[in-house]
Design an enzyme around this catalytic site. Structure first.
Site, mmCIF file in Angstrom:
data_model
loop_
_atom_site.group_PDB
_atom_site.id
_atom_site.type_symbol
_atom_site.label_atom_id
_atom_site.label_comp_id
_atom_site.label_asym_id
_atom_site.label_seq_id
_atom_site.Cartn_x
_atom_site.Cartn_y
_atom_site.Cartn_z
ATOM 1 N N GLN A 143 -1.993 74.703 46.729
ATOM 2 C CA GLN A 143 -1.417 73.886 47.806
ATOM 3 C C GLN A 143 0.084 73.756 47.609
ATOM 4 O OE1 GLN A 143 -1.693 69.497 48.481
ATOM 5 N NE2 GLN A 143 -2.783 70.084 50.341
ATOM 6 N N CYS B 171 0.386 64.343 52.744
ATOM 7 C CA CYS B 171 0.754 63.406 51.678
ATOM 8 C C CYS B 171 1.738 62.369 52.210
ATOM 9 C CB CYS B 171 1.358 64.158 50.507
ATOM 10 S SG CYS B 171 1.781 63.078 49.117
ATOM 11 N N HIS C 87 -7.875 65.370 56.919
ATOM 12 C CA HIS C 87 -8.104 64.067 56.303
ATOM 13 C C HIS C 87 -8.175 63.080 57.464
ATOM 14 C CE1 HIS C 87 -6.930 61.006 52.943
ATOM 15 N NE2 HIS C 87 -7.811 60.517 53.784
ATOM 16 N N GLY D 28 -13.097 59.724 52.337
ATOM 17 C CA GLY D 28 -14.153 58.724 52.244
ATOM 18 C C GLY D 28 -15.560 59.269 52.104
ATOM 19 N N GLY E 99 -12.959 64.220 47.692
ATOM 20 C CA GLY E 99 -11.766 63.824 46.972
ATOM 21 C C GLY E 99 -12.133 63.071 45.718
ATOM 22 N N ARG E 100 -11.899 61.774 45.730
ATOM 23 C CA ARG E 100 -12.136 60.976 44.525
ATOM 24 C C ARG E 100 -13.581 60.996 44.055
ATOM 25 N NH1 ARG E 100 -10.014 55.599 46.648
ATOM 26 N NH2 ARG E 100 -10.394 56.681 48.617
#
Length: 327
Positions: A72, A102, A173, A215, A235-236
């Site tokens: 990226q 971002c 996103h 999410g 993601g997380r």
């Protein structure tokens, strides 16, 4: 100049792991590849200037086992992005992704990241230059909009402008980026999710590849997205509860049942090779801490690694000790 994706890479669009600053380094990606053999992996965002002028051995570090993996890039100058994209392809990356999502102060000051959502013509120019410069696919990761942009048509206009320049794949996103008043951390949670915009985009532009991010923390939500979209990007959740990544890979692509300990043992040759090169154990084990989240001995596993991996001489024997409470 985009070339057709090879079969393994094309299949991997269904499941991917988001580029995450300070997280998805090469050690993390090797671990995720063992967990999910079919997933598409991404590096942390690297600015085009850094790729051109910086320490490429460090910034573009990649283990052969990581493929398919995308670099990226951040930036907004077409010529520099083109140079960086060419370097990325020469370094063996399977895709180059342009960051248009971002929200940090640093990217705003540098006129890249989420602020590019309001400059679709510039993004299109960047994408066209990158495509001309390198033979691997050039993709875009974006938000729904910036601050109080609440019109779907504006979002669609961004996509259409960039798609007209040749981009066929978008990671969305599915929330706005707030550039004023929210930290990057808050930007991951506070702006409301609107996955229906991504779903609508796929319905209205079926020729585009649309992957949703944001999410997605459990298998049920992830599976729901595949009824509407081409893929899901974790993601997380992939970082804090990495076993979810393995469960989705096995459910969607097949494969034999595995155990958490078995997956971890597959990391041993890589870990020991890195230790021989002078890498500290802590730089690798920080990515492993969530492997036993919610399982027997999971807290003790995390504690043993957290307390011991930074010590001089820490090696595989520490991981063996961490595994004991999980049995």
């Amino acid at each position: 100049m985009q070339t057709r994706l090879h079969t393994r890479y094309a299949a991997s669009v269904r499941l991917s792991v988001a580029p995450m600053m300070d997280w998805t380094d090469t050690h993390c990606r090797v671990f995720h590849r063992i967990l999910a053999p079919h997933a598409r992996l991404y590096t942390e965002m690297v600015h085009a200037n850094a790729v051109i002028r910086g320490d490429r051995a460090r910034l573009l570090a990649m283990d052969p086992s990581e493929h398919p993996v995308a670099l990226q890039l951040g930036g907004s100058e077409p010529d520099l992005l083109a140079q960086a994209a060419r370097i990325a392809a020469d370094a063996g990356f399977d895709e180059v992704n342009l960051n248009c999502g971002c929200p940090s102060d640093r990217v705003q000051a540098g006129r890249f990241g989420a602020c590019l959502m309001r400059e679709p013509a510039l993004v299109a120019e960047c994408v066209a230059a990158m495509q001309e410069a390198c033979p691997v696919p050039v993709t875009v990761k974006c938000r729904l909009g910036v601050d109080d942009d609440n019109e779907y048509e504006r979002f669609l206009g961004f996509i259409d402008t960039v798609a007209a320049a040749g981009c066929r794949s978008f990671v969305v996103h599915a929330r706005n980026a707030w550039l004023q008043g929210l930290s990057p951390k808050e930007n991951r949670d506070i702006p409301p999710l609107r996955r229906d915009w991504a779903w609508r985009l796929k319905r209205e532009r079926p020729e585009l590849e649309v992957v949703v991010n944001g999410g997605i923390a459990d298998a049920e939500v992830a599976a729901e997205q595949l009824g509407h979209l081409d893929g899901v990007m974790l993601g997380r959740a992939a970082y804090h509860t990495p076993w979810l990544l393995h469960e989705l890979d096995r459910a969607w692509f097949g494969g034999e049942p595995r155990t958490r300990e078995g997956v971890l043992r597959e990391m041993r040759p890589y870990i020991e090779s890195q230790l021989e090169r002078g890498v500290y154990l802590k730089h690798i084990t920080r990515h492993l801490l969530g492997l036993f989240a919610g399982q027997r001995g999971g807290r003790a596993f995390r504690q043993v690694l957290s307390e011991g991996a930074h010590r001089p001489g820490a090696d595989w024997s520490l991981i063996e000790r961490a595994l004991e409470p999980t049995r």
